[in-house]
Motif scaffolding. Structure first.
Motif: not given
Length: 242
Positions: A49-75
């Motif tokens: 989703l490209g949503t900014p995180f408030s702290y570094d959680v590592g590479d290629a990590v997904l937000s809770a929204d992306a996991i709960a409701d995956p969008p039809p687009f890739a990025k």
């Protein structure tokens, strides 16, 4: 001669800040105060989703929204957060005939959306319905997409995706109302399907709010045979401000 003409032009139209209008040293930039208020979206961010995180959680990590409701687009990627300065730029591009801003804004988008651009075969804008296009005279998303395609060296496909009905303005609508408003609002004409078959497409819009518009447009492109859709916007509303 070119230098003299440029100096003469600066006298008639002195360089001014794109954000506040204060005089600056060169055209197409922001003054120090406006630049300090612009909030670029960089890592760390949700890989989808490209949503900014408030702290570094590592590479290629997904937000809770992306996991709960995956969008039809890739990025999805956005250049900046939709704050006061970004809002002023979008408003001038969209409503004040400042199409000259598109090139500058697209430059920022190219830097923020490098990974999405790298995976794309062509660029296209989120379309306006023809009735709204007649009122506004131009589509701000098309201005951004055209400038971005030129900078990225990608084909520009302005006539592939169509908005088939005049939806309500999304401003002021909640998340569900936004989704309902644009559901099924986009289509790819039969004669254009071959242009996108199996291709990875970069869909461009000015602002990502809830994502309802770009999700609906992405579904239409995928249904028509596109292989993958990436989304790139100039600004995005921070999730906490929805």
């Amino acid at each position: 001669m070119r230098h003299a003409l440029r100096r003469a032009g600066d006298i008639i139209y002195p360089p001014a800040c794109l954000g506040c209008g204060e005089l600056t040293g060169e055209h197409g930039g922001l003054c120090g105060n406006c630049w300090s208020q612009l909030r670029p979206i960089e890592q760390p961010r949700c890989d989808v989703l490209g949503t900014p995180f408030s702290y570094d959680v590592g590479d290629a990590v997904l937000s809770a929204d992306a996991i709960a409701d995956p969008p039809p687009f890739a990025k999805a990627r956005s250049a900046v957060l939709y704050d006061d300065i970004a809002r002023a730029l979008v408003h001038r591009l969209k409503y004040k005939d400042r199409t000259d801003l598109a090139g500058v804004m697209a430059g920022w988008m190219v830097r923020s959306g490098e990974d999405a651009i790298a995976g794309a075969d062509a660029v296209l804008p989120v379309p306006l319905h023809r009735a709204r296009l007649l009122m506004r005279r131009y589509n701000q998303s098309a201005e951004l997409a055209r400038a971005l395609a030129s900078r990225a060296g990608l084909p520009y496909l302005p006539s592939v995706l169509f908005r088939t009905r005049a939806t309500r303005q999304q401003v002021g609508l909640g998340s569900q109302a936004r989704a309902d408003n644009v559901r099924g609002a986009f289509t790819v004409p039969e004669g254009r399907i071959a242009e996108i078959a199996g291709k990875s497409l970069l869909l461009v819009d000015d602002v990502y709010t809830t994502g309802a518009t770009v999700k609906s447009a992405s579904r239409a492109l995928l249904k028509a045979g596109a292989g993958k859709v990436f989304v790139l916007t100039f600004a995005r509303v921070a999730p906490g401000n929805l």
